[in-house]
Design a protein around this motif. Structure first.
Motif, PDB file in Angstrom:
ATOM      1  N   ALA A   1      45.468  34.464  35.558  1.00 33.61           N
ATOM      2  CA  ALA A   1      45.483  35.816  36.132  1.00 33.61           C
ATOM      3  C   ALA A   1      44.711  35.864  37.442  1.00 33.61           C
ATOM      4  O   ALA A   1      45.124  36.534  38.404  1.00 33.61           O
ATOM      5  N   SER A   2      43.600  35.136  37.517  1.00 34.00           N
ATOM      6  CA  SER A   2      42.803  35.111  38.751  1.00 34.00           C
ATOM      7  C   SER A   2      43.576  34.474  39.895  1.00 34.00           C
ATOM      8  O   SER A   2      43.553  34.967  41.035  1.00 34.00           O
TER       9      SER A   2
ATOM     10  N   ALA B   1      45.747  37.004  27.865  1.00 30.41           N
ATOM     11  CA  ALA B   1      44.321  36.842  27.572  1.00 30.41           C
ATOM     12  C   ALA B   1      43.862  37.822  26.500  1.00 30.41           C
ATOM     13  O   ALA B   1      43.059  37.468  25.616  1.00 30.41           O
TER      14      ALA B   1
ATOM     15  N   LEU C   1      42.857  33.821  31.687  1.00 25.65           N
ATOM     16  CA  LEU C   1      42.091  34.531  32.716  1.00 25.65           C
ATOM     17  C   LEU C   1      42.120  33.778  34.045  1.00 25.65           C
ATOM     18  O   LEU C   1      42.187  34.399  35.120  1.00 25.65           O
TER      19      LEU C   1
ATOM     20  N   CYS D   1      49.431  40.799  35.682  1.00 25.01           N
ATOM     21  CA  CYS D   1      49.343  41.660  34.491  1.00 25.01           C
ATOM     22  C   CYS D   1      49.860  40.933  33.251  1.00 25.01           C
ATOM     23  O   CYS D   1      49.305  41.088  32.153  1.00 25.01           O
TER      24      CYS D   1
ATOM     25  N   VAL E   1      47.046  38.690  32.145  1.00 22.66           N
ATOM     26  CA  VAL E   1      45.968  39.462  31.519  1.00 22.66           C
ATOM     27  C   VAL E   1      46.354  39.852  30.102  1.00 22.66           C
ATOM     28  O   VAL E   1      45.529  39.799  29.169  1.00 22.66           O
TER      29      VAL E   1
END
Length: 572
Positions: free
Chosen positions: A351-352, A488, A348, A482, A485
């Motif tokens: 991805a952030s 995750a 995560l 993506c 994500v």
């Protein structure tokens, strides 16, 4: 003196830790050399093109020749170590890598460099999975192995950034050939030190699964080539479609061969374990993300921010440091919390960071828009890689350690290659759309000299070209986010950490040292690594849990090194 064996002194314990530390240094140095070679040539590509006469299309093969052979042969490299002995195979792979690097630096023609890069990939494919396997046979399961995996994961994750930095320094201060020559002295030192600090693993009887090796290698090469071709020629190109079709046939044949083979190169049972299958899937996704981040930010900081090669390399140094710090913290906290929280949170965070990078535009600066997202991304990837490395080989039978580590490395390399191709395709589509909007404005406002150069090269100059590049980079980061994500989600819904996994991470079930001392029962004359004499067969890690029916001497889940720090060993 009495006739009984003396208790080990603090000096002897410190000596053992010193030898273990040197063994880890050798293994990590090899992994760093292999990993950073993927990116160290990136900054040198324009200089290679000028000296060796590459066309722009053919120049991409300087990178692709290495990644295709590296990713395609990793599974065979892992199997070689299992059957022939991991230390001797490790040394052979390192020396082959050194020889190929020397040939590449001496290249006078383009085809010579491509051949050398392909041979480099073969050497790396042999050395890299064997290096990971050597950790499982050199360091005891528990805090000692956690520490080793933490260092290994930090090197693996940070090697790409270090390669960019080293490439910038070598190209700016010396010559592009030194991005290859630098491997020669490093590799020779590794080959010289390996027999002195790393014990040989037990050779296991078996044969090479030649049919499986050929079909898996050819299938993965064609799959990677198909995606790379798609990024250049489009998805409807006949060669692209033919590559995908052939890859599907070959990989399907590979699965059929492996399901019938008595000694498969890749035991399909590895994928029956949901944690291991999930780990490989996550590695595919996250490798795509990290390859894409470095590739596109390298373009952005040099073409839009006008960084020199050295300054561009320095710009990536903070993310390399954060990855190493994060990997170290994760290796110490894993025994308490288990790997799953780090796998979910790490993906995560990655991805952030990538999502933050989608906001990049032509007015962005390094400190204001690039550094922050890179640090967030790097911290997440550091905790991610150490968790994935541990989960991939946790509880694996010693005879399958090479196959498990080879599959993990293959997932990383193939995932990076395939993912980058998808991101490049996204980049190309967005860039073409943006160029169609910028071109009319350029034709109205461009100077006569700019218009003449545009007719010759077909490239829009700044600031119109910067808008095109930035639009493509931003779109590529959306897809990269993506991928993270998806990783995750796999960690959240697929990975299940069992109590036995936590026990291994905490050092539970490790056999106590024999009465003679902590050196595995030696008389003090033998070389000890990881609590046993060099060359002594490693006990089966799966047999480490207490078993009332176990006829062996008393075994306890308590770590005999209670209170030891996983980074420095027992207190003096």
């Amino acid at each position: 003196m009495t006739g009984s064996r003396a208790t080990p002194t603090p000096t002897a314990t410190a000596h053992d830790r010193h030898r273990s530390g040197l063994a880890l240094l050798v293994i990590a140095s090899c992994q760093l050399m292999v990993v950073l070679d993927v990116t160290i040539v990136n900054i040198a590509l324009p200089h290679m093109q000028k000296d060796l006469g590459f066309s722009t299309e053919n120049l991409s093969w300087v990178v692709n020749a290495y990644t295709l052979t590296f990713g395609g042969l990793l599974l065979l490299g892992g199997r070689l170590g299992d059957i022939l002995g991991r230390r001797r195979v490790f040394i052979f792979g390192v020396l082959l890598f050194v020889f190929a690097s020397l040939l590449g630096g001496l290249s006078q023609e383009g085809w010579q460099l491509l051949a050398a890069r392909s041979l480099q990939g073969v050497g790396g494919a042999i050395a890299s999975p064997t290096a990971l396997s050597l950790i499982t046979t050199t360091f005891r399961e528990g805090p000692e192995r956690n520490r080793a995996f933490g260092v290994f994961a930090g090197v693996s994750a940070g090697g790409s950034a270090i390669g960019l930095l080293a490439g910038g320094m070598l190209v700016e201060w010396l010559d592009w050939r030194w991005v290859l020559f630098v491997n020669v002295p490093i590799g020779l030192l590794i080959a010289f030190a390996t027999p002195r600090f790393i014990p040989e693993s037990e050779r296991r009887p078996g044969h090479f699964d030649v049919a499986g090796a050929l079909t898996s290698t050819a299938g993965m090469v064609l799959l990677v080539y198909g995606f790379i071709r798609a990024s250049e020629e489009g998805w409807t190109d006949s060669v692209t479609l033919g590559s995908f079709a052939a890859a599907v046939v070959l990989l399907g044949t590979f699965i059929a061969i492996e399901s019938r083979s008595r000694q498969p190169i890749t035991p399909l049972a590895l994928f029956r374990d949901r944690n291991r299958a999930g780990t490989y899937t996550m590695m595919l996704c996250l490798s795509a993300a990290i390859f894409g981040m470095f590739f596109f930010l390298t373009l952005f900081v040099q073409d839009v921010l006008d960084f020199s090669p050295l300054r561009a390399g320095l710009a990536f140094l903070p993310v390399s440091a954060v990855i190493a710090i994060s990997a170290g913290l994760a290796s110490q906290l894993l025994p308490r919390w288990g790997p799953k929280p780090f796998m979910v949170v790490g993906a995560l965070l990655a991805a952030s960071g990538l999502g933050w990078l989608t906001l990049t535009d032509v007015h962005s600066s390094y400190l204001g828009s690039i550094l922050g997202p890179m640090l967030v991304f790097g911290f997440g990837m550091g905790m991610q890689f150490v968790s994935l490395t541990l989960m991939a080989v946790s509880g694996i039978a010693p005879k399958e350690a090479g196959a498990a580590s080879g599959t993990l490395n293959a997932s990383q390399q193939v995932g990076g290659s395939l993912g980058l191709s998808i991101l490049v395709t996204t980049f190309g589509t967005a860039s073409r759309n943006e160029a169609s909007e910028q071109a009319p404005q350029f034709l109205r406002e461009g100077t006569p000299a700019q218009l003449q150069e545009f007719r010759r090269t077909g490239q829009l100059p700044p600031p119109w070209g910067d808008e095109v590049l930035t639009s493509g980079v931003s779109s590529a980061f959306v897809v990269a986010a993506c991928f993270a994500v998806l990783a995750a989600l796999v960690a959240l819904f697929v990975i299940q950490v069992r109590s036995s996994d936590l026990a291994r991470l905490q050092g539970g079930g490790m056999p106590l040292a024999p009465e003679g001392g902590a050196d595995g029962g030696g008389d003090g004359d033998g070389v000890t690594v990881g609590g046993r004499e060099a060359g002594q067969a490693r006990p089966d890690p799966d047999a480490s849990s207490p078993d009332p029916d176990d006829p062996r001497p008393d075994r306890t889940p308590t770590d005999p090194r209670k209170g030891c720090d996983p980074w420095t060993g027992p207190s003096k």
